[in-house]
Design a protein around this motif. Sequence first.
Motif, PDB file in Angstrom:
ATOM      1  N   LEU B 126      25.301 -72.485  -8.340  1.00 15.07           N
ATOM      2  CA  LEU B 126      23.972 -72.354  -7.731  1.00 15.07           C
ATOM      3  C   LEU B 126      22.857 -72.947  -8.598  1.00 15.07           C
ATOM      4  N   GLU B 143      13.912 -67.879  -5.375  1.00 11.62           N
ATOM      5  CA  GLU B 143      14.861 -67.736  -6.495  1.00 11.62           C
ATOM      6  C   GLU B 143      15.653 -66.449  -6.359  1.00 11.62           C
ATOM      7  N   LYS B 146      18.380 -66.721  -3.878  1.00 16.54           N
ATOM      8  CA  LYS B 146      19.496 -67.496  -4.417  1.00 16.54           C
ATOM      9  C   LYS B 146      20.377 -66.614  -5.313  1.00 16.54           C
ATOM     10  N   SER B 173      12.660 -74.124   1.182  1.00 16.34           N
ATOM     11  CA  SER B 173      13.523 -73.082   0.611  1.00 16.34           C
ATOM     12  C   SER B 173      14.577 -72.649   1.628  1.00 16.34           C
ATOM     13  N   LYS B 176      17.318 -75.146   1.517  1.00 15.61           N
ATOM     14  CA  LYS B 176      18.112 -75.011   0.295  1.00 15.61           C
ATOM     15  C   LYS B 176      19.115 -73.861   0.427  1.00 15.61           C
ATOM     16  N   ILE B 177      18.605 -72.719   0.912  1.00 16.23           N
ATOM     17  CA  ILE B 177      19.451 -71.527   1.023  1.00 16.23           C
ATOM     18  C   ILE B 177      20.576 -71.786   2.033  1.00 16.23           C
ATOM     19  N   CYS B 180      23.201 -74.101   0.784  1.00 19.54           N
ATOM     20  CA  CYS B 180      24.038 -73.374  -0.179  1.00 19.54           C
ATOM     21  C   CYS B 180      25.091 -72.546   0.584  1.00 19.54           C
TER      22      CYS B 180
END
Lengths: 314, 257
Positions: B126, B143, B146, B173, B176-177, B180
């Motif tokens: 990560l 953050e 994550k 964001s 991004k999440i 992931c």
Amino acid sequence: MLFLLILNIVLALVVGFDKTVVKSLFIHANKNIMQMIKYIRIPKIIMICITGAGLSASGCVLQTVLNNPLAEPFTLGISGGAACGVIISLLFNLSSRVGFLTVPFCAFIGAIISMLIVSILSSRKTFNHHTMILSGMIVSYMFTSITLLAFVLSPMDTLYMTFNWLMGSFSIFDERLIIIASAIVLSGIILLILSSNVLNAIYLGTDKSKTFGINIERNVKFLFFVTSLITATVVSISGIIGFVGLIVPNICKSIFGDNHSIIIPMSAYSGAMFLLACDTISTMIFSPIILPIGIITNILGGIFFLFLLIQKKT
Amino acid sequence: MIQVQNVYAKYINNTNILKNCSFTINNKDFVGIIGKNGAGKSTLLKVLCRILKPYLGNICIEYQDIQNLHIKDLARKIAFLPQYVNTNLSFSVFDFILLGRYPYMNTLKWPSQNDYNIVNQIIDLLHLYKLTNKQINQLSYGETQKVLIGQVIAQQTDIIIFDEPTAHLDIGSQNKILKCIKQLNEKYNKTIILTLHDLNIASEFCNKLILLNNGMICKQGTPLEIFQCGIIEKIYNIQFVIGTNPISNKPYLVPIN
């Protein structure tokens, strides 16, 4: 930290002695003084350390389990039960009839009864922090009322002793009692430290901790039982000493973080040191009168919360 | 494979939240649960994780009823990231992720070297190197999210459930999440179930959608099947135009004023 421990113990050993007596301790110890230290001061120091450590470790755990930073062992009504047990034993003069261990024994029974009532009340439905705190408060008020009633009815000669005990006192002690209490409290603290992982997970919230494979209700009951047992034991030897289980864990959390594998042992250690320092102050401040230790802890607790309040406002 | 059969669930002293829900989720599926506020999405996730017990029906993982599984065994099969997790704590990011290893510990078994290695691998995966020693209560919302995903990965389960993992996040964001989470699905073959409010994001990332309304499943299928069935307009009470993303070829909706 070791220095603080040594300083605290040395102060607790010599406080109240005359200067010449203190000097003679290091040169040519008087037999009587040495016996006094051996049979009175050292057992008292052990009791104070056990009490401080037990109350602080229990407070630290209860604040997590009840999800309330203001929770402490006495929130759950244990002190009320213990006080009721003591006042009844004094009212019926049981100590002269049965033996002088009667007072701590009655305090223990009272504390256990209140603990059972809170357990039954709060486990009727699914576990809920608020139900548990509310049950504790109800039980506490009930037992306090009974205590006050007994206080009003008790003869004048027992009033001072009862009052002294209610404010926290280490005047009743016996070697056997110290051994039993130390064994219970230390085993309890070890069990709490071993539960650190569960407590860390409980911190994240009920839903999250359930998905970690934690049986919340079973663990909370277990932790409640252990903390209650520690508190009942401690209250039965020392009386009601407020604020220790509240202030010390909060200070430890602000310094060492929230990891229970660190803050439980640190709270236990700091609680013992804090109470030892309070005892030294209570012995010194109006010497030769020894104040009930609860007065000192309550004053310091009050100052601590005032400081917190002012700091938050600013 | 997760099989949900005729599940009814409710909270104490409450009316039925879930009514007769049945569906199957295959291994390695990326399933989005969509619906209006109060449709029962979070309740459905809680039932799947056994946080809430259904009063009728059953849920099976690999043909085993989850009610018969030991609580720790279940925690080794399903990881769940609820909407609310207390992160206002003074825990280092490393220690916080390590908490996800709890199903492999007990009172006398504390974190082993293997647990520490797994956490280090997650930090690599990560890209959390810079945050490792930071306190969790000092991180930004993105953050923190994550790190929470890192914690559910630490449970090493085949099924991971997220309750609105992108709530309160900006579009960057969110992306991004979800990337992931997608990586967990594609690279590590995890079965992903998540609730989402943004239908276009749901269409972009999920290969199957389950549409809930008033505790009942209205429709399940691919995003295109869901968008074309005409139920969405009725549930959300708004008209849409369906388009196709020219890059991903996934359908998207544009509301008409």
